[in-house]
Each structure stands twice: as C-alpha cells, then as structure tokens.
Design an enzyme around this catalytic site. Sequence first.
Site, PDB file in Angstrom:
ATOM      1  N   ARG A  90       0.820  -1.216   0.000  1.00  0.00           N
ATOM      2  CA  ARG A  90       0.000   0.000   0.000  1.00  0.00           C
ATOM      3  C   ARG A  90       0.853   1.265   0.000  1.00  0.00           C
ATOM      4  O   ARG A  90       0.481   2.275  -0.577  1.00  0.00           O
ATOM      5  CB  ARG A  90      -0.943  -0.032   1.213  1.00  0.00           C
ATOM      6  CG  ARG A  90      -1.875   1.151   1.322  1.00  0.00           C
ATOM      7  CD  ARG A  90      -2.814   1.029   2.519  1.00  0.00           C
ATOM      8  NE  ARG A  90      -3.837   0.029   2.307  1.00  0.00           N
ATOM      9  CZ  ARG A  90      -3.894  -1.148   2.918  1.00  0.00           C
ATOM     10  NH1 ARG A  90      -2.953  -1.482   3.787  1.00  0.00           N
ATOM     11  NH2 ARG A  90      -4.864  -1.990   2.672  1.00  0.00           N
ATOM     12  N   ARG A  94       7.170   0.082   2.259  1.00  0.00           N
ATOM     13  CA  ARG A  94       6.893  -1.055   3.129  1.00  0.00           C
ATOM     14  C   ARG A  94       5.786  -1.918   2.537  1.00  0.00           C
ATOM     15  O   ARG A  94       4.932  -1.446   1.789  1.00  0.00           O
ATOM     16  CB  ARG A  94       6.531  -0.616   4.540  1.00  0.00           C
ATOM     17  CG  ARG A  94       5.391   0.361   4.638  1.00  0.00           C
ATOM     18  CD  ARG A  94       5.546   1.168   5.934  1.00  0.00           C
ATOM     19  NE  ARG A  94       4.492   2.137   6.155  1.00  0.00           N
ATOM     20  CZ  ARG A  94       4.483   3.362   5.628  1.00  0.00           C
ATOM     21  NH1 ARG A  94       5.435   3.749   4.791  1.00  0.00           N
ATOM     22  NH2 ARG A  94       3.502   4.208   5.906  1.00  0.00           N
ATOM     23  N   CYS A 103      -4.780 -17.567  13.833  1.00  0.00           N
ATOM     24  CA  CYS A 103      -4.421 -16.773  15.002  1.00  0.00           C
ATOM     25  C   CYS A 103      -4.615 -17.628  16.254  1.00  0.00           C
ATOM     26  O   CYS A 103      -5.388 -18.595  16.243  1.00  0.00           O
ATOM     27  CB  CYS A 103      -5.325 -15.535  15.116  1.00  0.00           C
ATOM     28  SG  CYS A 103      -5.261 -14.423  13.704  1.00  0.00           S
ATOM     29  N   CYS A 107     -10.351 -12.100  17.305  1.00  0.00           N
ATOM     30  CA  CYS A 107     -11.027 -10.910  17.821  1.00  0.00           C
ATOM     31  C   CYS A 107     -12.371 -10.766  17.120  1.00  0.00           C
ATOM     32  O   CYS A 107     -12.465 -10.900  15.902  1.00  0.00           O
ATOM     33  CB  CYS A 107     -10.171  -9.671  17.571  1.00  0.00           C
ATOM     34  SG  CYS A 107      -8.500  -9.766  18.248  1.00  0.00           S
ATOM     35  N   CYS A 110     -12.325  -8.082  14.283  1.00  0.00           N
ATOM     36  CA  CYS A 110     -11.195  -8.138  13.362  1.00  0.00           C
ATOM     37  C   CYS A 110     -11.566  -7.629  11.973  1.00  0.00           C
ATOM     38  O   CYS A 110     -12.573  -8.048  11.386  1.00  0.00           O
ATOM     39  CB  CYS A 110     -10.703  -9.582  13.257  1.00  0.00           C
ATOM     40  SG  CYS A 110      -9.310  -9.782  12.110  1.00  0.00           S
ATOM     41  N   ARG A 112      -9.992  -8.370   9.339  1.00  0.00           N
ATOM     42  CA  ARG A 112      -9.762  -9.453   8.376  1.00  0.00           C
ATOM     43  C   ARG A 112     -10.587 -10.692   8.726  1.00  0.00           C
ATOM     44  O   ARG A 112     -10.243 -11.811   8.325  1.00  0.00           O
ATOM     45  CB  ARG A 112      -8.275  -9.825   8.330  1.00  0.00           C
ATOM     46  CG  ARG A 112      -7.386  -8.758   7.703  1.00  0.00           C
ATOM     47  CD  ARG A 112      -6.015  -9.298   7.323  1.00  0.00           C
ATOM     48  NE  ARG A 112      -5.208  -8.232   6.751  1.00  0.00           N
ATOM     49  CZ  ARG A 112      -4.084  -7.762   7.281  1.00  0.00           C
ATOM     50  NH1 ARG A 112      -3.616  -8.277   8.403  1.00  0.00           N
ATOM     51  NH2 ARG A 112      -3.418  -6.788   6.695  1.00  0.00           N
ATOM     52  N   ASP A 273     -12.567  -0.524  12.370  1.00  0.00           N
ATOM     53  CA  ASP A 273     -12.845  -0.597  10.940  1.00  0.00           C
ATOM     54  C   ASP A 273     -14.274  -1.067  10.684  1.00  0.00           C
ATOM     55  O   ASP A 273     -14.943  -1.623  11.566  1.00  0.00           O
ATOM     56  CB  ASP A 273     -11.847  -1.548  10.274  1.00  0.00           C
ATOM     57  CG  ASP A 273     -10.421  -1.046  10.385  1.00  0.00           C
ATOM     58  OD1 ASP A 273     -10.179   0.118  10.003  1.00  0.00           O
ATOM     59  OD2 ASP A 273      -9.551  -1.798  10.870  1.00  0.00           O
ATOM     60  N   ASP A 310      -8.010   3.920   9.382  1.00  0.00           N
ATOM     61  CA  ASP A 310      -7.633   3.304   8.114  1.00  0.00           C
ATOM     62  C   ASP A 310      -8.770   3.593   7.142  1.00  0.00           C
ATOM     63  O   ASP A 310      -9.882   3.073   7.295  1.00  0.00           O
ATOM     64  CB  ASP A 310      -7.429   1.799   8.290  1.00  0.00           C
ATOM     65  CG  ASP A 310      -6.193   1.298   7.582  1.00  0.00           C
ATOM     66  OD1 ASP A 310      -5.925   1.805   6.477  1.00  0.00           O
ATOM     67  OD2 ASP A 310      -5.495   0.433   8.121  1.00  0.00           O
ATOM     68  N   LYS A 317      -3.756   4.838   6.261  1.00  0.00           N
ATOM     69  CA  LYS A 317      -4.067   5.395   7.581  1.00  0.00           C
ATOM     70  C   LYS A 317      -3.865   6.907   7.588  1.00  0.00           C
ATOM     71  O   LYS A 317      -2.923   7.414   6.987  1.00  0.00           O
ATOM     72  CB  LYS A 317      -3.171   4.782   8.654  1.00  0.00           C
ATOM     73  CG  LYS A 317      -3.343   3.290   8.857  1.00  0.00           C
ATOM     74  CD  LYS A 317      -2.390   2.792   9.931  1.00  0.00           C
ATOM     75  CE  LYS A 317      -2.493   1.283  10.091  1.00  0.00           C
ATOM     76  NZ  LYS A 317      -1.985   0.568   8.889  1.00  0.00           N
TER      77      LYS A 317
END
Length: 357
Positions: A90, A94, A103, A107, A110, A112, A273, A310, A317
């Site tokens: 993005r 980086r 995971c 969460c 989350c 994702r 999000d 984000d 962000k």
Amino acid sequence: MTARTLNRVDALIAAGLAPADARADLDAVAARYAVAVTPAVAALIDPADPHDPIARQFVPSRAELETRPEERADPIGDDVHSPVPGIVHRYPDRALLKAVTICPVYCRFCFRRESVGPAHGGLLPEAELEGAFAYLAAHREIWEVILTGGDPLVLAPRRLEALMRRLAALDHVKVVRLHTRVPAVDPDHVDAALVAALKACGKTVYVALHANHPRELGPAARAACARLVEAGIVMISQSVLLRGVNDDVETLASLMRGFVEARVTPYYLHHPDLAPGTAHFRLSIAEGQALVRALRGRVSGLCQPTYVLDIPGGAGKSPIGPEYLHAGEEGAEIEDWRGRRHAYPPAPAPSGRGRSA
C-alpha cells in the site's frame, strides 16, 4: 490435564463463558467467523460479569449477525493493493507479508475476519510464498516488511526462523516488523526458541503487540514482553478503540501506562474498521477524539498513541486526533490540555520597570 484453547461454542458454554440460551445464534456466528479463546484469555474473563471487557473481545455474540450497509468484507482495501498472493503493498517503502491465516485467538472486531481462521488454509502455500518473496526481491524500494496475517507468532520457531532468514537475504530490507497478540494471549509460547528465531534475521526487528485492555498486560504477558525486549527486539503497541472495552479515559490511561511499564512504546490507537457485524464495537470519531484529548495532560507523553483511521477502500491510515492549533492570518491560538486557548506568538512583554526616559 493441560487446558486447551476453546474453539467451539459448546466448549465456551461448558466453560461458563457463553450463554446456553444463545447457542443457535452463536453457532451461526461461528459458522461464518473463526472462534478461539486460549487458556490465558479464558483465565482473564469474569464469567459473572455480563459486560466483561475481555469476553467482549473474544467470545462471539448475537450482535455479529447484524451487518450494516456501510460495512464491507475488505474494509481497508487489502485486496486492492495485493499484487500477488500474500503481499499487500500500500505504501512505497513497506509491504505486508501475510504468511499465515490463523491466530491464537480471534477478535470479534477483526478487520480481516472474512479471511482468517482454519477454514482459510493456515499457511500460505509454498508456490505463493515463493511468488511473495520474488515480489519483495524485485521491489528494492521496500525498506520494511511487516509479517502479519493471521498472527505470525503462531508459527513454529523452525518455520519462523526460515522466513526471517529469507528476509535477511534481501539486502534492501532493513526492518522486519511482526504484528501479534501472542505475548498477551499465549505468553508461554514466547519461549527461548521463538525469541532466537526472531533474532536470526540480522535486521532491526520490531514486534507490535496488540492489546486493548490493561488486564491483558498481566505478569505473564509482561514477562513474555521482557524476554523479547531483553533479546534486543523493539516493541511497540497497537490497540483498537472499542465500545464496552476501553472507551473511558481511565481504562485507556491504565492500558497505555501498562505498555510503557512493560517497555512497549504506544504506537497506534485504531478507530474500529467497518468489518461486517462489528457495529456494536464502534464509537463515533468525535467520541474517540474526546477520549484522546482527555489523555493529554493526564498521562506522560510516553503514553500517548497516535489515533488513526484506516480509510475504507485502501487509501491508508490518517491521524484523526483532536486539533490543538487554530491558525489565523496573523498568528494562531493553541489549546492546552485543559482546553484553554493561548495566542501564539504571545503579546509583547510589558516594558521593564524603572527604565529611564
């Protein structure tokens, strides 16, 4: 008997962590989104508190079945910026390497949540991992690689070390960052072998710890952080501002102080999000700004995270913290932490007394 991760609704009900009368709805949630509560997390939950902030983060609820029109499966636009499987690029310098889709815990908020969990394959297939590394090698502008997923610290030390050695071979990559919940939710996993695997890289290594409530930073979690820090690994924090978890200034202040005491530098406080079924966690931006403003002056500058959003769709962000500067044509006013305004530059100082004519 060794305690096991609770990854089924019936196991959560048997442990007293989920209501039996909600089983049908919770089964519907678990059919869509992965569920896992580690023994360390289960021990933090007060089953007598229906509003327990730890349970709210990890135990599924009926509210997840409600999807709002503004919510989306890929809320921050990972897919838009994924040139090859396993890579999100993005920003120019980086890139994310998503080597794993599982995971230790899942969460409930989350971003994702539509793409993580055992149903999504676990490890990035070898052919796709080769393609991801070929992309990283070809793009010499990439200065930092961020291992995420999924949670990269669920990997066995042998696999993790292999990834880090491959990153070490990329001379243009100088920094490796790993995003994880493991030190807080499975602190015993951060053992000597795992720490050694991270040190094998030969790069500057950062570990970004995700925790949202001060109870997550208990003695075992702090000891896990100490093992990383004392090995020369830099730790930073990530937290999400969540209704019913940390949406009061006392809790936020305690969380940020806890990070600093554990030698974890506060980094990001994320506005939640627009992931499907997460509306019950979201505050307004104005509420978030008020909480961040209340931290200023209340806690040390060491304890101040950057409040970020984000932008949906993949624009990246942006800081959305409160404004303290009110600029004008001939100067400005600056607000202090109490909300009082001060002219800048200030008015000229009065002439000294006793001056001769």
